[in-house]
Structures are given as C-alpha cells and as structure tokens.
Design an enzyme around this catalytic site. Structure first.
Site, short mmCIF file in Angstrom:
data_model
loop_
_atom_site.label_atom_id
_atom_site.label_comp_id
_atom_site.label_asym_id
_atom_site.label_seq_id
_atom_site.Cartn_x
_atom_site.Cartn_y
_atom_site.Cartn_z
CB CYS A 125 -0.90 0.02 1.22
SG CYS A 125 -1.97 -1.41 1.38
CD GLU A 128 -1.56 8.28 0.67
OE1 GLU A 128 -1.86 9.50 0.65
OE2 GLU A 128 -0.89 7.76 1.58
CB ALA A 131 0.61 10.21 -3.20
CB THR A 159 -2.33 -4.99 -6.84
OG1 THR A 159 -2.31 -3.81 -7.63
CG2 THR A 159 -2.54 -6.19 -7.75
CG ASP A 242 15.68 0.22 -7.18
OD1 ASP A 242 15.01 0.81 -8.03
OD2 ASP A 242 16.56 0.79 -6.48
CD GLN A 281 8.47 -11.60 -48.72
OE1 GLN A 281 8.47 -10.43 -49.05
NE2 GLN A 281 9.31 -12.48 -49.23
CB ILE A 340 -1.62 -11.90 -36.40
CG1 ILE A 340 -0.39 -11.14 -36.90
CG2 ILE A 340 -1.62 -13.35 -36.89
CD1 ILE A 340 0.94 -11.68 -36.45
N GLY A 343 -10.47 -10.11 -37.36
CA GLY A 343 -11.76 -9.93 -36.69
C GLY A 343 -11.92 -10.83 -35.47
CD GLU A 366 5.56 -3.61 -8.99
OE1 GLU A 366 6.80 -3.62 -8.99
OE2 GLU A 366 4.86 -4.60 -8.73
N1 CAA Z 1 16.72 3.17 -3.36
C1 CAA Z 1 16.95 3.74 -2.15
N2 CAA Z 1 16.73 5.05 -1.92
C2 CAA Z 1 16.26 5.80 -2.92
C3 CAA Z 1 16.00 5.28 -4.21
C4 CAA Z 1 16.25 3.90 -4.40
N3 CAA Z 1 16.02 3.32 -5.60
N4 CAA Z 1 15.52 6.25 -4.99
C5 CAA Z 1 15.50 7.36 -4.26
N5 CAA Z 1 15.94 7.10 -2.99
C6 CAA Z 1 16.13 8.05 -1.90
C7 CAA Z 1 17.02 9.20 -2.35
O1 CAA Z 1 18.37 8.90 -2.14
C8 CAA Z 1 16.54 10.34 -1.50
O2 CAA Z 1 17.16 10.26 -0.23
P1 CAA Z 1 17.57 11.61 0.62
O3 CAA Z 1 16.29 12.29 0.94
O4 CAA Z 1 18.28 11.08 1.81
O5 CAA Z 1 18.43 12.42 -0.31
C9 CAA Z 1 15.06 10.07 -1.33
O6 CAA Z 1 14.86 8.67 -1.59
C10 CAA Z 1 14.21 10.88 -2.28
O7 CAA Z 1 14.65 10.58 -3.59
P2 CAA Z 1 14.26 11.48 -4.84
O8 CAA Z 1 14.58 12.92 -4.54
O9 CAA Z 1 14.87 10.87 -6.05
O10 CAA Z 1 12.68 11.31 -4.86
P3 CAA Z 1 11.60 11.92 -5.82
O11 CAA Z 1 10.49 12.46 -5.03
O12 CAA Z 1 12.23 12.79 -6.87
O13 CAA Z 1 10.93 10.62 -6.52
C11 CAA Z 1 10.65 8.81 -8.00
C12 CAA Z 1 11.60 9.64 -7.11
C13 CAA Z 1 11.60 7.94 -8.78
C14 CAA Z 1 9.82 9.64 -8.94
C15 CAA Z 1 9.72 7.96 -7.10
O14 CAA Z 1 8.77 8.77 -6.43
C16 CAA Z 1 9.00 6.89 -7.87
O15 CAA Z 1 9.56 5.83 -8.14
N6 CAA Z 1 7.69 7.12 -8.18
C17 CAA Z 1 6.85 6.10 -8.73
C18 CAA Z 1 6.09 5.44 -7.62
C19 CAA Z 1 5.71 4.03 -7.94
O16 CAA Z 1 6.44 3.29 -8.57
N7 CAA Z 1 4.55 3.65 -7.47
C20 CAA Z 1 4.12 2.32 -7.67
C21 CAA Z 1 3.16 1.93 -6.61
S1 CAA Z 1 3.15 0.23 -6.32
C22 CAA Z 1 2.23 -0.48 -7.53
O17 CAA Z 1 1.90 0.07 -8.54
C23 CAA Z 1 2.01 -1.90 -7.25
C24 CAA Z 1 0.84 -2.57 -7.79
O18 CAA Z 1 -0.29 -2.12 -7.74
C25 CAA Z 1 1.05 -3.88 -8.36
#
Ligand code: CAA
Length: 404
Positions: A125, A128, A131, A159, A242, A281, A340, A343, A366
C-alpha cells in the site's frame, strides 16, 4: 546471454506445468467473473511457488538472500497463460520485499515462512488518490499512540487488497521532516479499523482485486513498525521497487511470449487467398519483430534479475530499463497479435484480446513508463558526470559563442 542453472530450469518447469494444467484452462472463467481464483492460488502454493524468492532460512526455497531470477522465471510462465495470475503472484513479492530488506529478525521469522507457504497473502500500500508517481507526496498518517501507532487515511489501487491478509503500508510519521517523513507498517486484515473500500472494475488483470484500503485509526503495536525505527519508509519503498520492477517486466514479457505463440499458430492455420497467412511476408515481418522484441526484453530482465541476485550495488537503472522496455514491448506485441487474428482477435470469444487488455497496466503500475524513463535519464546523467575525459571532444561554451 543468461545461462539458466539447473535450479532455474526446475522452477521454470514447475511453473510451466501449473500454468498449462491449471492457469490457462481457468483464465477466462476468472477474467469474466472478476473473481480471485482461489483454486489457482492453491495449486501455486502446493507447487511451492510462493517460496521461490524467500531464502531457505525463512522457510522459502531461495539459495541466496535475493532470488529474483527464479521469481521472474515463475512470473513469466504464469503470465504466458494469464497476466492476471502473473501479477496476483508477483504482488506477494512486492509486498514482502520490504520485510526481507528492512524487517527486524522477529518480523522476518513471524511473516516470511507463512508467505513462502502461500498461507499469508500480502499487498503493498503505497499509492493514494493524490500520490501516484509522486510517491513522496503520500498523506496517510501514522501517529504515535501509547506503546504503538494509529494509522489514518486511505490508500488507492491496492493490488490483491481484500484477498491479502497482510498489508505493507507506507505512512507519514514525521510531517516536518524532508528525508525521514515516511515509515512502513505491517497491518493485518483483522486489525480493528482496517477495511476494504471501493473495489475497482478493470480493463485487464481482472482476476486479481484492485481496491481502496481504509485505515480508520488502525491501532498497531510497536512490533509492526517495519525495521523497528521510523523514518526510512520512503527509501524502503524505493529499494523494494528496484527489486520488484523486473517482476513486472517478466509479467509483460510472459504476456508477449504467450500472445506471440498463439498468433504464430493461428497464422499457420488461417488460410486466405488459398494459403496460410503465415506465408505472407507482411505477417512474417510482424512475427519476426515480435520475436526480436520479446527475446531482447527477456535478456534484459534476466540480466537485471541476476544483478540483483549477485548483490550489485546499483540495480536502480537496470530495473527501470527492464520494466520500461518489456512493458512497451508487451503492448506492441499483444496489439500486433490481435491484428494477426483479424476480426477474431477483437472478439471476447477467444483469449487473444485478453493479452492486450492485461498488458496495458504493466506500462502504468509499479511506476509509469514516464517515471522509468526519468529514473533511467537520472542514472545516465549521474554516470556522465564522471566522464570528464569526454569534455575535449564536445564544443566548449567559448566555441559555441564564437560560432554564433
Ligand atoms: N533506493 C533507495 N533510496 C532511494 C531510491 C532507491 N532506488 N531512490 C530514491 N531514494 C532516496 C534518495 O536517495 C533520497 O534520499 P535523501 O532524501 O536522503 O536524499 C530520497 O529517496 C528521495 O529521492 P528522490 O529525490 O529521487 O525522490 P523523488 O520524489 O524525486 O521521486 C521517484 C523519485 C523515482 C519519482 C519515485 O517517487 C517513484 O519511483 N515514483 C513512482 C512510484 C511508484 O512506482 N509507485 C508504484 C506503486 S506500487 C504499484 O503500482 C504496485 C501494484 O499495484 C502492483
């Protein structure tokens, strides 16, 4: 090119058997009904699939600390038969990676063995209403309350919500802090104040529920704060993504593979102008392009997964590359597969249109592919910042001023 080990091939074969014997024959039933397929869940649990990414010492079958290549192989096989089942399975890895990465020893012992058996289903979760891409902007609040915390607010697009009995929940614990604002909590389905709100009616992945989750003063003990200390939730969420994004990529690539196989067999049987359409082709070009893209996606995913399993320090770029590339490929390949079929491809009587519907969400969840490209570009710029030796080969500011 990744050489799969015997262990990798064993899990691939087990998943393929479950996919062909159980998942494919039931895929349409649960897509139509938009219902959680408990009979498929049972078959996957019985085959031991929920333990592949969990290390042996926490009740799984993983030989290492990270076992993302095996996870991706299983997701690929399941998704080749049904993309909904692929994500229904994969989301348990997404939900449990925060425990693996950041949980206390007690939290790992308490939850991971039950997840590995498929007894505990878990959801993640983070998103939002306001967000999504801007995950740091989340507003669900956790307030210190006696010897624990109370959680208030709503999450969107959870999900597996409703089916899951455990939820990894990201909430604001320190609104004044910039970098330590968010913490992660483990919430159980029966915790008072937890409920499932709106259940979404979806274009694809219809067998897995996507819901709003409501936290109406959910009271949890200190032991439910992930890692035991507040403030690292955002980093844990990003670190988790990641590890999990190659799994979405594998879901997409499995869909592409499944659609391509169906389209190829159909093209070999469908006759027009007195010959199978596969002899034309233009159709061969479509099939060949599908195969190139799908195989390229596969190799990128396996490389990303191997890097994670070997503990490479920066997997952020590879995870985003694989997710973005494979999910765009899935959309192209499944759309061409429908083409391919002509209909017949457009009709809900046949499974091919479902591949296209299931593929779309992989470009969105994600992290949208726009966010993946941003992550990739940020990594490129970080790498390029070290390449000072290239400066003598690019025009300087003075040269550019003189030319002007
Ligand atoms: N690993 C560890 N730390 C990380 C990181 C990573 N990969 N990426 C960023 N950070 C840390 C940074 O080092 C930073 O730390 P400090 O504050 O100490 O400097 C902090 O996090 C903030 O980083 P950013 O300034 O880069 O953050 P940002 O606000 O610019 O956002 C973003 C980065 C890549 C856009 C991120 O918000 C993002 O990935 N957004 C997408 C969200 C997402 O994927 N949502 C999916 C929801 S889950 C889902 O969809 C599942 C489902 O239903 C199946």
């Amino acid at each position: 090119m990744t050489r799969l080990s015997e262990e990798n091939r064993t899990w691939q074969a087990i998943a393929r058997e479950v996919a062909e014997k159980v998942v494919r024959p039931l895929a349409k039933k649960y897509d139509d009904a938009q219902e959680y397929p408990w009979e498929i869940q049972e078959a996957m649990a019985e085959a031991g699939l929920f333990g592949v990414w969990i290390p042996e010492h926490y009740g799984g079958s993983g030989k290492g600390e990270r076992n993302v290549l095996n996870l991706c192989l299983v997701i690929e096989e399941l998704s080749r038969a049904c993309g909904g089942v692929g994500v229904l399975f994969a989301v348990n890895a997404l939900g449990s990676f925060p425990i693996l990465v950041a949980g206390t020893e007690e939290q790992k012992q308490e939850y991971l063995p039950k997840i590995a058996k498929g007894e505990t289903l878990i959801a993640f979760c983070l998103s939002e209403k306001n967000a999504g891409s801007d995950a740091q902007g989340l507003r669900v609040r956790a307030i210190a309350d006696g010897d624990g915390w109370s959680i208030h607010g709503e999450k969107k697009w959870t999900t597996n919500g409703g089916a899951a009995n455990l939820y990894t929940v990201f909430a604001v614990t320190d609104p004044e802090s910039r970098s330590r604002r968010i913490s992660a909590f483990l919430v159980e389905k029966d915790d008072p104040g937890f409920s499932v709100g709106k259940v979404e009616d979806k274009m694809g992945i219809r067998c897995v529920p996507v819901v709003e989750t409501v936290f109406d003063g959910v009271k949890v003990g200190r032991d439910r704060l992930l890692g035991g200390r507040p403030g690292s939730g955002f980093k844990h969420a990003m670190g988790t993504l990641d590890l999990a994004r190659p799994g979405v990529a594998a879901q997409a690539m499995g869909l592409a593979q499944g659609a391509m196989e169906l389209a190829t067999r159909y093209a070999m049987q469908r006759e027009q102008f007195g010959q199978p359409v596969s002899s034309f082709q233009m159709v061969q070009k479509m099939l060949a392009d599908m195969a190139q893209k799908t195989e390229a996606a596969r190799q990128l995913i396996y490389a990303a997964a191997e890097a994670i399993d070997h503990g490479d320090s920066s997997v952020n770029k590879l995870a985003a590359l694989s997710k973005c590339f494979a999910t765009d490929v899935a959309m192209q390949v499944t759309t061409d597969a429908v083409q391919i079929f002509g209909g017949y491809g457009f009709m809900r009587d046949y499974p091919i249109e479902k591949y296209m519907r299931d593929a779309k969400i992989t470009q969105i969840y994600e992290g949208t592919n726009q966010i993946q490209r941003m992550v990739i570009a940020r990594n490129l710029m970080k790498e390029a910042a070290q390449l000072h030796f290239l400066d003598e080969y690019i025009p300087t500011e003075e040269q550019r001023a003189f030319e002007g």
